[in-house]
Design a protein around this motif. Structure first.
Motif, PDB file in Angstrom:
ATOM      1  N   LEU A  72     -51.150  27.234 -38.203  1.00  0.00           N
ATOM      2  CA  LEU A  72     -51.234  28.697 -38.160  1.00  0.00           C
ATOM      3  C   LEU A  72     -52.638  29.183 -38.474  1.00  0.00           C
ATOM      4  O   LEU A  72     -53.169  30.086 -37.835  1.00  0.00           O
ATOM      5  N   ARG A  85     -51.222  38.192 -22.836  1.00  0.00           N
ATOM      6  CA  ARG A  85     -52.253  39.229 -22.947  1.00  0.00           C
ATOM      7  C   ARG A  85     -53.453  38.665 -23.709  1.00  0.00           C
ATOM      8  O   ARG A  85     -53.277  38.002 -24.731  1.00  0.00           O
ATOM      9  N   LEU A 107     -53.659  39.364 -27.556  1.00  0.00           N
ATOM     10  CA  LEU A 107     -52.682  38.794 -28.483  1.00  0.00           C
ATOM     11  C   LEU A 107     -53.338  37.706 -29.342  1.00  0.00           C
ATOM     12  O   LEU A 107     -53.905  36.759 -28.811  1.00  0.00           O
ATOM     13  N   PHE A 108     -53.210  37.826 -30.655  1.00  0.00           N
ATOM     14  CA  PHE A 108     -53.946  36.878 -31.518  1.00  0.00           C
ATOM     15  C   PHE A 108     -53.426  35.449 -31.382  1.00  0.00           C
ATOM     16  O   PHE A 108     -54.169  34.493 -31.554  1.00  0.00           O
ATOM     17  N   ALA A 109     -52.116  35.286 -31.079  1.00  0.00           N
ATOM     18  CA  ALA A 109     -51.537  33.945 -31.022  1.00  0.00           C
ATOM     19  C   ALA A 109     -51.736  33.275 -29.663  1.00  0.00           C
ATOM     20  O   ALA A 109     -51.322  32.154 -29.453  1.00  0.00           O
ATOM     21  N   ASN A 110     -52.376  33.982 -28.737  1.00  0.00           N
ATOM     22  CA  ASN A 110     -52.632  33.421 -27.413  1.00  0.00           C
ATOM     23  C   ASN A 110     -54.061  32.890 -27.373  1.00  0.00           C
ATOM     24  O   ASN A 110     -55.025  33.642 -27.330  1.00  0.00           O
ATOM     25  N   LEU A 111     -54.196  31.566 -27.388  1.00  0.00           N
ATOM     26  CA  LEU A 111     -55.536  30.974 -27.433  1.00  0.00           C
ATOM     27  C   LEU A 111     -56.008  30.451 -26.078  1.00  0.00           C
ATOM     28  O   LEU A 111     -57.012  29.751 -26.002  1.00  0.00           O
ATOM     29  N   TYR A 158     -40.988  22.666 -34.090  1.00  0.00           N
ATOM     30  CA  TYR A 158     -40.162  22.824 -32.899  1.00  0.00           C
ATOM     31  C   TYR A 158     -39.295  21.591 -32.737  1.00  0.00           C
ATOM     32  O   TYR A 158     -39.701  20.493 -33.108  1.00  0.00           O
ATOM     33  N   ARG A 187     -36.941  30.545 -27.298  1.00  0.00           N
ATOM     34  CA  ARG A 187     -38.291  30.065 -27.580  1.00  0.00           C
ATOM     35  C   ARG A 187     -38.823  29.231 -26.428  1.00  0.00           C
ATOM     36  O   ARG A 187     -38.202  28.252 -26.018  1.00  0.00           O
ATOM     37  N   GLU A 224     -45.549  37.067 -33.844  1.00  0.00           N
ATOM     38  CA  GLU A 224     -46.293  36.408 -32.771  1.00  0.00           C
ATOM     39  C   GLU A 224     -46.749  37.385 -31.700  1.00  0.00           C
ATOM     40  O   GLU A 224     -47.602  37.078 -30.892  1.00  0.00           O
ATOM     41  N   ARG A 255     -54.840  28.538 -35.665  1.00  0.00           N
ATOM     42  CA  ARG A 255     -54.519  29.444 -34.572  1.00  0.00           C
ATOM     43  C   ARG A 255     -55.227  30.786 -34.791  1.00  0.00           C
ATOM     44  O   ARG A 255     -55.816  31.350 -33.894  1.00  0.00           O
ATOM     45  N   TRP A 267     -48.245  40.176 -32.323  1.00  0.00           N
ATOM     46  CA  TRP A 267     -49.278  41.063 -32.862  1.00  0.00           C
ATOM     47  C   TRP A 267     -50.603  40.870 -32.135  1.00  0.00           C
ATOM     48  O   TRP A 267     -50.919  39.779 -31.681  1.00  0.00           O
ATOM     49  N   THR A 268     -51.370  41.961 -32.088  1.00  0.00           N
ATOM     50  CA  THR A 268     -52.705  41.844 -31.505  1.00  0.00           C
ATOM     51  C   THR A 268     -53.690  41.467 -32.622  1.00  0.00           C
ATOM     52  O   THR A 268     -53.370  41.561 -33.806  1.00  0.00           O
ATOM     53  N   ARG A 269     -54.874  41.035 -32.214  1.00  0.00           N
ATOM     54  CA  ARG A 269     -55.904  40.656 -33.191  1.00  0.00           C
ATOM     55  C   ARG A 269     -56.189  41.787 -34.174  1.00  0.00           C
ATOM     56  O   ARG A 269     -56.377  41.579 -35.364  1.00  0.00           O
ATOM     57  N   HIS A 327     -47.075  24.688 -28.538  1.00  0.00           N
ATOM     58  CA  HIS A 327     -46.725  25.909 -29.252  1.00  0.00           C
ATOM     59  C   HIS A 327     -45.450  26.481 -28.640  1.00  0.00           C
ATOM     60  O   HIS A 327     -45.039  26.075 -27.551  1.00  0.00           O
ATOM     61  N   GLY A 328     -44.817  27.395 -29.343  1.00  0.00           N
ATOM     62  CA  GLY A 328     -43.623  28.028 -28.794  1.00  0.00           C
ATOM     63  C   GLY A 328     -43.619  29.513 -29.093  1.00  0.00           C
ATOM     64  O   GLY A 328     -43.855  29.911 -30.228  1.00  0.00           O
ATOM     65  N   PHE A 329     -43.386  30.307 -28.078  1.00  0.00           N
ATOM     66  CA  PHE A 329     -43.288  31.761 -28.279  1.00  0.00           C
ATOM     67  C   PHE A 329     -41.824  32.162 -28.223  1.00  0.00           C
ATOM     68  O   PHE A 329     -41.107  31.780 -27.296  1.00  0.00           O
TER      69      PHE A 329
END
Lengths: 520, 305
Positions: free
Chosen positions: A402, A432, A435-439, A370, A268, B40, A405, B42-44, A416-418
């Motif tokens: 969440l 990318r 990616l939904f979790a990438n803000l 975390y 992570r 984590e 996010r 996943w795409t939108r 955050h942790g991936f």
């Protein structure tokens, strides 16, 4: 009355104590592992959590597995190759392997498994067919099977690590609601009992192709409270416990003979996300300055027991670019970069201003998610304040974090942790834009283009070149304040010998039982 | 009596509807189950598809109506995480929780009754002061702290009892003790004050004046009447013990509905939270209803009012 009552109470307590001794047969005590969460399902096509994958990997096996060093290694497939079109993968299955219910491992079982993953009626949650752009599965002969993908995907084997192969008869004859608690595979262990929220029992599979496992019986028990897990270990009720803190490991190592702790650099990646769509954070000099402002050496010594080092970019070893070094703590350079970016403290209150507005922002951190997450955030915030960015830490409950996010409403900075799939492409993939979790909202044309090339590059050298270039770019562009790889701590009785894996999973055949008396 | 029963029954139904509505609304406002289900990586697009598949993109009142419509027919829906009927999951774990709560209740009554009665009879004595000190401490101790202390003392240091899990009677001892402590303390106080009330009545003086032995006065005349409020308390106590089991079950890794509920809340597992809250409310309301009935049997003034 009290005189009559007291003996009765003592009698009851005595009976209870006596009973606790019953049932414990001397001799073959099973290996008992305490986990912090319960598995919800043991249907591999619905599994999502680490604990579910951990239990499953001891019962079921994929074509390709992840070895202890996290590189892909042959499992049920002895070898594989991709054709010139780069869309047809041929897997050669291990011969003479049987599922524990007697069904043979063959191409039919592999085809059945992949078809079940995308069964419209079952609606499984497996992401494998999507990730490998699966077109169809072809049975060449009993022990050869081909996966046809719609587009060239270079890392098909990486995605297959969680694609456990299932015996068709068992899985098609058992209703889905029942099969989720009766996993059957070719693995080293057979699941013999699952009492929900209480325990899972496994017995060694004597016919395992890898050789009969040495530990005959394993019991997994979910015990959510960390202190209770430690208490069980200390009283001999457990051999191995997961998810303890570095502090607890230190206490155990320091004064308790007969016990040991383990720690490993996990997958992570802990970072502080920078929302580049917020105010001056669009300027990379500001982002670099924030990286230089953080004194991570102090954090390592104070909160991380001296373990580990600062993360340089987003890719985990062994795929990281050794030429990319981590940001050095340099507050003077941080201040210079901020000044260069046009941030000034005009009113002299110690807080920089951008276009006349002071830089007062929040940093969101999920509570108890975390290891030392809040402490890391507080330390970083203090360092940022020292260079004129007024950051206030805002702890959020995990579900709130969440939800924010998903709705993209997190603060300009967020801890955050991936997790990692231990591959350069998936590691880089967390940045990318889709990616939904990438803000971070970081959209660099070179990143997008090189990443697209990486996805279709099959040649190891080309991949390395692209990945190394991308890592250097990410470090330079700094969409994150880079922190560290989270460490995972475990504790165990002295009767086992084991080396933890970076992916938090526990593979029982890797555990040795010491038959001799505990050390010391 | 008939009208009284009907009135109570209607009220009970309204309470259950209210509880289910509020818990649904609160849960809905606090998040979304897809947050826990998605990976984590996943795409939108993939996240949106899952929300659509699960019907979570519709207004919450529509979702509540759908849930309520099925629930009245006994179908609480399927848990999002376990993918099994929520009712089955609860039914599997209910025996463990009932076992724990019943033993705790039993402990509570067995211990509170003698201490409460003795404290009342010997008011102001050392027994009374000791009993009341115990009641105060018992009520003041948070259950999670007490649970951990019991584990450390009886499990780790003395090594007398197992510290977690369910199995033998020994496994039950510490969680039951942790769960019942508050209840013992509270019941001791209630029994003491109820007993004191009764002992001050004129018919007790009359009984004593008749020359009856103190033992008969206390046990046959006073205790029976002092029990009326105690019955109410004990009935409701059971409901509280079921609720308190949430914490105790987590500390002692007891496989009951409390732990199931906690996990469901964290995971935003709507159907499971709904089902467990509604069923717990149902148990609570039913107990309350039975207590009301008992009360009206014991004390005719209640049903005449």
């Amino acid at each position: 009355m009290p005189k009559r009552f007291l003996p009765a109470a003592l009698l009851a307590l005595g009976a209870a104590v006596a009973l606790s001794g019953c049932g414990a047969k001397s001799g073959e005590r099973p290996l008992t592992i305490l986990i912090s969460v319960e598995a919800n399902t043991l249907d591999p096509h619905f599994a999502t959590s680490t604990i579910e994958w951990t239990i499953l990997m001891n019962v079921l096996e994929p074509l390709v597995a992840r070895a202890d060093d996290m590189r892909v290694t042959p499992a049920l497939a002895e070898r594989w190759e991709v054709d010139a079109s780069r869309k047809v993968w041929t897997f050669h299955l291990r011969k003479g392997v049987k599922f524990t219910n007697g069904e043979p491992l063959d191409a039919r079982a592999v085809r059945y498994t992949f078809e079940r993953m995308r069964d419209k009626k079952l609606r499984p949650r497996s992401t494998v067919p999507g990730r490998i752009a699966l077109d169809r599965v072809e049975e060449v002969d009993a022990h050869t099977v081909r996966l046809h993908t719609r587009t060239p995907i270079a890392i098909v084997p990486v995605w297959l690590v969680n694609a456990f192969i299932l015996p068709p008869k068992h899985y098609s004859a058992t209703p889905p609601k029942e099969v989720l608690s009766q996993p059957v595979g070719t693995g080293p262990y057979k699941l013999t009992e699952w009492v929900k929220d209480s325990h899972i029992r496994m017995e060694a599979n004597g016919d395992w192709w890898g050789g009969k496992p040495k530990i005959p019986t394993v019991v997994w028990r979910p015990v959510p409270e960390t202190s209770a897990r430690l208490a069980e270990l200390e009283t001999g009720g457990a051999d191995l416990i997961t998810n303890i803190t570095g502090d607890q490991a230190k206490v155990l190592d320091g004064k308790k003979p007969g016990f040991q702790s383990f720690n490993v650099q996990g997958g992570r990646r802990i970072y502080i996300g920078i929302r580049t769509d917020w105010g001056p954070f669009g300027d990379k000099r500001v982002r670099q300055a924030m990286n230089h402002a953080v004194n991570f050496e102090v954090v390592i010594q104070k909160f991380l027991h001296g373990h580990g080092a600062r993360m340089a970019s987003v890719v985990l070893p062994p795929n990281n670019n050794p030429g990319v070094s981590s940001y050095k703590f340099d507050p003077a350079k941080a201040k210079a970069l901020l000044a260069e970016a046009g941030l000034k403290d005009a009113d002299g209150d110690g807080v920089l201003e951008a276009n006349g507005r002071p830089l007062r922002i929040k940093m969101d951190v999920p509570v108890a998610r975390y290891l030392q997450g809040t402490e890391l955030a507080e330390a970083a915030a203090a360092d940022l304040r020292a260079v004129g960015i007024h950051v206030e830490v805002q702890p959020l409950e995990w579900s709130v974090f969440l939800s924010n996010r998903r709705k993209k409403t997190l603060s300009p900075l967020y801890l955050h942790g991936f997790s990692s799939a231990f591959n350069e492409e998936t590691d880089l993939g967390v940045l990318r834009p889709s990616l939904f979790a990438n803000l971070t909202a970081w959209k660099h044309p070179q990143f997008v283009a090189s990443y697209r090339d990486l996805r279709t590059a099959f040649d190891a050298e080309t991949r390395k070149k692209l990945s190394y270039g991308l890592q250097a770019l990410v470090r330079e562009e700094a969409p994150w304040i880079f922190l560290c790889y989270q460490r995972d701590y475990f504790a165990a009785s002295a009767r086992i010998a084991w080396k933890p894996r970076p992916d938090e999973r526990i593979f029982i055949p890797a555990i040795q039982m010491k038959e001799a008396k505990p050390v010391k | 009596m008939g009208a009284y029963l009907v009135r109570r029954a209607v009220r009970a139904v309204l309470v259950i509807i209210g509880v289910s509505f509020i818990s649904f609304a609160v849960l809905f406002l606090s998040g979304d189950p897809t947050d826990i289900l998605v990976g984590e990586d996943w795409t939108r697009e993939e996240v949106q598809r899952l929300r659509r598949d699960m019907g979570l993109d519709r207004p919450w009142i529509v979702q509540y109506a759908r849930y309520a419509g099925r629930a009245v027919r006994g179908d609480f829906g399927e848990s999002l995480r376990y993918r099994r009927p929520a009712f089955d999951l609860i039914a599997e774990r209910l025996p463990a929780t009932l076992e724990l709560a019943l033993v705790a209740l039993l402990l509570s009554v067995i211990l509170a009754l003698p201490v409460g009665v003795l404290s009342a009879i010997h008011r102001g004595s050392l027994i009374d002061q000791g009993g009341m000190l115990f009641a105060l401490v018992g009520q003041a101790m948070p259950v999670f702290w007490l649970g951990l202390m019991l584990i450390l003392i009886f499990g780790v240091d003395l090594g007398w009892l197992p510290v977690s899990g369910r199995g033998t009677l020994a496994h039950l001892t510490l969680p039951a003790l942790a769960l019942s402590t508050y209840s013992i303390a509270r019941n001791t106080r209630v029994i003491r004050s109820s007993m004191l009330d009764v002992l001050g009545n004129e018919y007790i003086t009359t009984a004593r004046a008749k020359g009856l032995s103190e033992w008969i006065v206390v046990h046959l005349h006073a205790l029976r009447n002092a029990m009326i409020p105690v019955v109410t308390i004990i009935g409701l106590e059971f409901g509280h013990l079921l609720g308190g089991a949430v914490i105790v079950e987590t500390i002692f890794a007891w496989p009951g509905i409390g732990r199931l509920m906690i996990q469901a809340v964290y995971a935003k597992d709507f159907p499971l939270v709904q089902a467990s809250v509604t069923i717990t409310a149902l148990i609570f309301v039913t107990l309350n209803f039975i207590v009301d009935l008992l009360y009206s049997v014991l004390d005719p003034r209640v049903r005449l009012n």
